[in-house]
Design an enzyme around this catalytic site. Structure first.
Site, PDB file in Angstrom:
ATOM      1  CD  GLU A 183     -23.436 -21.000 -52.886  1.00 53.52           C
ATOM      2  OE1 GLU A 183     -22.681 -21.621 -53.722  1.00 53.52           O
ATOM      3  OE2 GLU A 183     -24.914 -21.847 -53.181  1.00 53.52           O
ATOM      4  CG  HIS A 192     -27.573 -33.354 -54.349  1.00 53.55           C
ATOM      5  ND1 HIS A 192     -27.111 -34.215 -54.012  1.00 53.55           N
ATOM      6  CD2 HIS A 192     -28.849 -34.663 -54.757  1.00 53.55           C
ATOM      7  CE1 HIS A 192     -27.304 -35.491 -54.043  1.00 53.55           C
ATOM      8  NE2 HIS A 192     -28.427 -35.525 -54.687  1.00 53.55           N
ATOM      9  CB  CYS A 243     -25.499 -30.231 -59.609  1.00 54.56           C
ATOM     10  SG  CYS A 243     -23.930 -30.698 -58.886  1.00 54.56           S
ATOM     11  CB  SER A 264     -25.353 -34.020 -51.084  1.00 57.16           C
ATOM     12  OG  SER A 264     -25.369 -33.358 -52.160  1.00 57.16           O
ATOM     13  CD  GLU A 279     -19.141 -31.454 -58.163  1.00 54.89           C
ATOM     14  OE1 GLU A 279     -18.225 -30.902 -57.940  1.00 54.89           O
ATOM     15  OE2 GLU A 279     -18.686 -32.955 -58.063  1.00 54.89           O
ATOM     16  CB  SER A 280     -25.654 -34.911 -57.154  1.00 56.77           C
ATOM     17  OG  SER A 280     -26.148 -33.786 -57.509  1.00 56.77           O
TER      18      SER A 280
END
Length: 367
Positions: free
Chosen positions: A278, A274, A105, A261, A90-91
């Protein structure tokens, strides 16, 4: 009497309390939430004389333990003479000799990194915390966030009680825009003896409602047989991200089935991207640090970023002590179709000025 939710077929009976029903409806709402793209960003500076400083922290004992508390992992990494850069599940994470930047994130608990980082820096390296900065945008799915990220008030309370008392210059601010769903949250705390670089800046860009055709480039084909690193390299080249700063050393990663990322390193400066592509909650971020004395043309960088994503909404937060780099933003992005809608400014004790600008596409005249 019974009520049955038509979508989830959950049944509530009249002997259940209103609190229980509310919790069930909340869990139903969370089940429909998408991935939270908006990142939380934490920057910690330390006092110390060791030229390697924080880069000497043991990866397995310190970095991995800290990320476990945050609830994310390292998926790729690269380093140069100035810093180490990690792509996270996540990032991103950046480690300099005297500062650490973590950006995460999803539903990560970023602020839980503070205590272990202070502990490891002190006990292993003899470093003490000199300043803290925490920033984030407005969450797309705020009800999905765990404590202490359940509200900005909770985050500020957590920071106030977790940080050392000698970081006495403190300020929290929510910088608004015309859109209630786009605000910038800032908390800073500094030691009176801390000295941040005068001419450096940090720019954080958040983009939503990405152009669907451009966002589609961040999806992988089913069973493509590629690693996250090789698929990430292809996305970097396909989208033109490699042209934002051709001099940068790029570390990139493509997630499965979608998402991307990237960390770029150009000397002592970094950039990071990042992407959550969707439809319905598409999001992309671009962040860079630099100096007004650099050869990098920040206006050119901004134009390239907008053209790669074509967002329906974009916010730009610029933090600096002694320059007006934020003045270049509107002039750079308006020629590529983005119009400045709001601009807010605030000053933070010994932490510089923050300028928060929002943009939407120019309205085209009908023929």
């Amino acid at each position: 009497m019974e009520m049955t939710h038509p979508l989830l077929s959950l049944t509530f009976t009249n002997n259940q309390s209103p609190q229980t029903v509310a919790k069930l409806f909340t869990s139903m709402a969370l089940s429909f939430s998408g991935f939270e793209g908006f990142e939380k960003r934490l920057e910690l500076h330390f006092f110390g004389d060791d030229p390697m400083g924080l880069r000497k922290l043991d990866f397995f004992e310190c970095i991995e333990q800290t990320l476990e508390a945050v609830q994310c992992t390292v998926v790729s990494a690269v380093g140069n003479a100035y810093l180490d850069a990690y792509v996270l599940s996540e990032s991103s994470l950046f480690v300099y000799p005297k500062k650490i930047i973590i950006k995460t994130c999803g539903t990560t608990q970023l602020l839980k990194a503070i205590t272990p980082l202070i502990f490891f820096a002190k006990t292993q390296l003899g470093l003490s915390l000199s300043s803290c900065r925490y920033t984030r945008g407005s969450f797309i799915f705020p009800l999905s966030q765990p404590f202490p990220h359940t509200s900005f008030n909770h985050e500020v309370s957590y920071l106030e009680t977790t940080l050392p008392s000698d970081l006495c210059f403190r300020k929290a601010s929510i910088m608004p825009s015309k859109s209630s769903s786009h605000a910038w949250h800032v908390f800073t705390a500094t030691n009176p003896n801390s000295h941040l670089p005068y001419n450096a800046y940090t720019m954080e860009i958040c983009m939503t409602s990405l152009d669907p055709l451009l966002a589609a480039k961040f999806f992988r084909l089913p069973d493509d047989g590629k690693t996250g690193d090789s698929a990430g390299k292809e996305m970097t080249e396909l989208t033109g991200i490699d042209e934002i700063n051709p001099n940068a050393l790029v570390c990139d990663f493509a997630f499965n089935p979608c998402g991307y990322s990237m960390n770029g390193m150009d000397g002592e400066w970094y950039s990071t991207i990042h992407v959550t592509p969707e439809e319905g909650y598409s999001y992309a971020s671009f962040e860079c640090v630099g100096s007004m004395s650099d050869e990098v043309d920040i206006g050119d960088v901004l134009r390239k970023v907008v053209q790669i994503f074509r967002p329906g909404m974009m916010s730009v937060s610029t933090t600096c002590l002694g320059n007006d780099v934020w003045r270049k933003v509107a002039g750079a992005v308006e020629p590529v179709g983005m119009k400045l809608r709001t601009c807010a400014m605030d000053q933070f004790p010994d932490s510089g000025n923050v300028v928060f600008q929002t943009f939407t596409p120019l309205r085209r005249k009908s023929s």
